[in-house]
Design a protein around this motif. Structure first.
Motif: not given
Length: 131
Positions: A13-17
């Motif tokens: 999720l952090i990498s996608f954000l």
């Protein structure tokens, strides 16, 4: 195991954000000749991920459901077999009449059988050395 799955999900999720923040650009996608969709790049990436993930996830759920049904059926079969053996009536012991000759010799075997070398010897009194 759940903590590992949670950590991987949070990292994804952090990498996608981070990807979404740096690539927030409009993109035109031509669906048909005269139909053009204008969307942002992260939305397009999310749709592509969902289109690839959903079929594999539904297949996984169907296999899991089938295996769970199979396990439940085997457990029920085992339970019914155990209950049937538990409630099975025991065969009554055959009464032995005293003083009646039976076709068993002194060694405890039936006719035509060889005596068991590990069986106890009859110390009753009708042996050769009892007189």
């Amino acid at each position: 195991m759940k903590i590992l799955r949670t950590m991987i999900g949070v990292l994804a999720l952090i990498s996608f954000l981070i990807f979404a923040i740096y690539n927030w650009k409009p993109v035109e996608v031509t669906l048909w000749q005269n139909l053009v969709m204008e969307t942002r790049l992260p939305v397009l990436a999310l749709l592509a991920f969902a289109l690839g993930f959903l079929p594999a996830w539904t297949y996984h759920l169907s296999v899991k459901w089938g295996l769970d049904r199979r396990v439940r059926a085997l457990e029920n079969s085992l339970k019914h077999t155990a209950l049937a053996r538990h409630h099975e009536p025991q065969a009554p012991a055959t009464p032995v009449a005293r003083g009646v000759d039976t076709p068993v010799d002194k060694s405890g075997t039936g006719p035509g059988e060889t005596p068991d070398p590990l069986s106890p010897v009859d110390a009753g009194g009708e042996g050769e050395g009892s007189k």
